[in-house]
Design a protein around this motif. Structure first.
Motif, mmCIF file in Angstrom:
data_model
loop_
_atom_site.group_PDB
_atom_site.id
_atom_site.type_symbol
_atom_site.label_atom_id
_atom_site.label_comp_id
_atom_site.label_asym_id
_atom_site.label_seq_id
_atom_site.Cartn_x
_atom_site.Cartn_y
_atom_site.Cartn_z
ATOM 1 N N ASN A 142 0.797 -1.240 0.000
ATOM 2 C CA ASN A 142 0.000 0.000 0.000
ATOM 3 C C ASN A 142 0.821 1.278 0.000
ATOM 4 O O ASN A 142 0.271 2.360 0.208
ATOM 5 N N GLU B 219 -4.076 4.758 3.219
ATOM 6 C CA GLU B 219 -4.376 3.329 3.355
ATOM 7 C C GLU B 219 -3.469 2.707 4.407
ATOM 8 O O GLU B 219 -2.326 3.120 4.580
ATOM 9 N N SER B 220 -3.985 1.706 5.116
ATOM 10 C CA SER B 220 -3.173 0.996 6.104
ATOM 11 C C SER B 220 -1.945 0.379 5.441
ATOM 12 O O SER B 220 -2.042 -0.192 4.344
ATOM 13 N N LEU C 77 0.325 -2.624 5.222
ATOM 14 C CA LEU C 77 0.183 -4.041 5.549
ATOM 15 C C LEU C 77 1.526 -4.733 5.425
ATOM 16 O O LEU C 77 2.223 -4.586 4.411
ATOM 17 N N GLU D 164 3.288 -8.564 5.751
ATOM 18 C CA GLU D 164 3.064 -10.004 5.845
ATOM 19 C C GLU D 164 4.392 -10.723 5.675
ATOM 20 O O GLU D 164 5.159 -10.430 4.758
ATOM 21 N N LYS E 253 0.920 -11.111 10.364
ATOM 22 C CA LYS E 253 0.317 -10.043 9.574
ATOM 23 C C LYS E 253 0.156 -8.830 10.483
ATOM 24 O O LYS E 253 -0.360 -8.952 11.594
ATOM 25 N N ALA F 16 -1.013 -4.605 10.433
ATOM 26 C CA ALA F 16 -1.595 -3.469 9.721
ATOM 27 C C ALA F 16 -1.467 -2.246 10.615
ATOM 28 O O ALA F 16 -1.904 -2.262 11.768
ATOM 29 N N ASP G 62 -2.078 1.973 10.759
ATOM 30 C CA ASP G 62 -2.641 3.189 10.180
ATOM 31 C C ASP G 62 -1.765 4.354 10.612
ATOM 32 O O ASP G 62 -1.606 4.613 11.814
#
Length: 263
Positions: A108, A134-135, A137, A139, A160, A162, A164
């Motif tokens: 993102n 957008e967050s 991310l 992984e 995972k 995320a 903000d």
């Protein structure tokens, strides 16, 4: 003691996006004389609206950066692969944790928005404010051992995350140096700070893969994300700054100042 280690693949130049922002500022300035590819807007040092020109040029360049620009040594940044990141958080008030990530993909960055740019060409200083709508991310794989708010944390497996982030502030101080009859830009000092509004964590195989206990710990971590991030954020910012400075310096070592800022 808080210690941050990071590793990246120099042969393919795995850039953290903050490093890309600083690098692209100067490539935008020098586009007209460096034959840079489509997507880069030239700016002149004498332009009274230089900051606005750089800001707009950065925004235009982001989609091209997302897909990679091999001709200027920039690989695809969305997703961005980070080979390894280690955070050793010792003697923290809430977090005492050895945390290792490897083979992480970061998503993102392509949605990044440039809010403002101020470049002082006399004092060689750059200030940039970035918005992330957008967050972010992440992984990949993790390994953790320690405790968070007295709760034991131990495990190894997939994760995972995320986060903000409402904005990122970058402050870079350059220093001109003479080499082989040319003036180049060294990064003398660099700081990065960010404001986060949420953090979601999901770690598989916690506590010897006890699924019920693992789920409960994940719930606990997410309920206390503010305390966790408060402890870890200085390490994260330090990691970003260290990586940005080391990676970006390779770029500045290759292009003289007179090709970066046009008259």
């Amino acid at each position: 003691m808080k210690v941050v280690h990071f590793f990246f693949n120099m042969s393919t130049q795995l850039f953290i996006f903050c490093g890309l922002l600083i690098t692209i500022i100067v490539t935008i300035d020098g586009a007209a004389s460096s034959n840079l590819p489509k997507g880069f807007v030239p700016c002149k040092k004498s332009d009274p609206k230089l900051n606005e020109c750089i800001k707009n040029g950065l925004q235009i360049a982001i989609p091209y950066l997302a897909e990679g620009v091999p001709s200027v040594g920039l690989i695809k940044i969305d997703p961005l692969r980070i080979l390894e990141l280690k955070i050793n958080q010792e003697s923290g008030r809430s977090v005492n944790l050895d945390l290792k990530f490897n083979d992480i993909d970061l998503f993102n960055l392509k949605h990044t928005q440039i809010k403002s740019v101020h470049y002082d060409s006399v004092n060689y200083n750059a200030k940039i404010e970035v918005l992330l709508p957008e967050s972010l991310l992440l992984e990949g794989n993790y390994e953790a051992n320690g405790n968070v708010l007295v709760v034991p944390i131990k495990g190894k497996g997939k994760c995972k995350l995320a986060i903000d982030i409402s904005k990122v502030d970058l402050n870079v101080q350059f220093k001109p140096v003479e080499r082989n009859g040319n003036t180049f830009m060294d990064i003398n000092n660099l700081t990065i700070t960010f404001i986060a509004t949420n953090l979601n964590l999901q770690f598989e195989n916690l506590m010897n893969a006890d699924k019920a206990l693992s789920n409960n710990i994940n719930v606990f971590l997410n309920e206390n994300w503010r305390d966790i991030l408060k402890e870890l954020q200085p390490n994260i910012e330090q990691f970003m700054g260290m990586a940005l400075q080391e990676i970006s310096q390779h770029f500045f070592n290759s292009i003289p100042e007179n090709e970066i800022l046009l008259a």
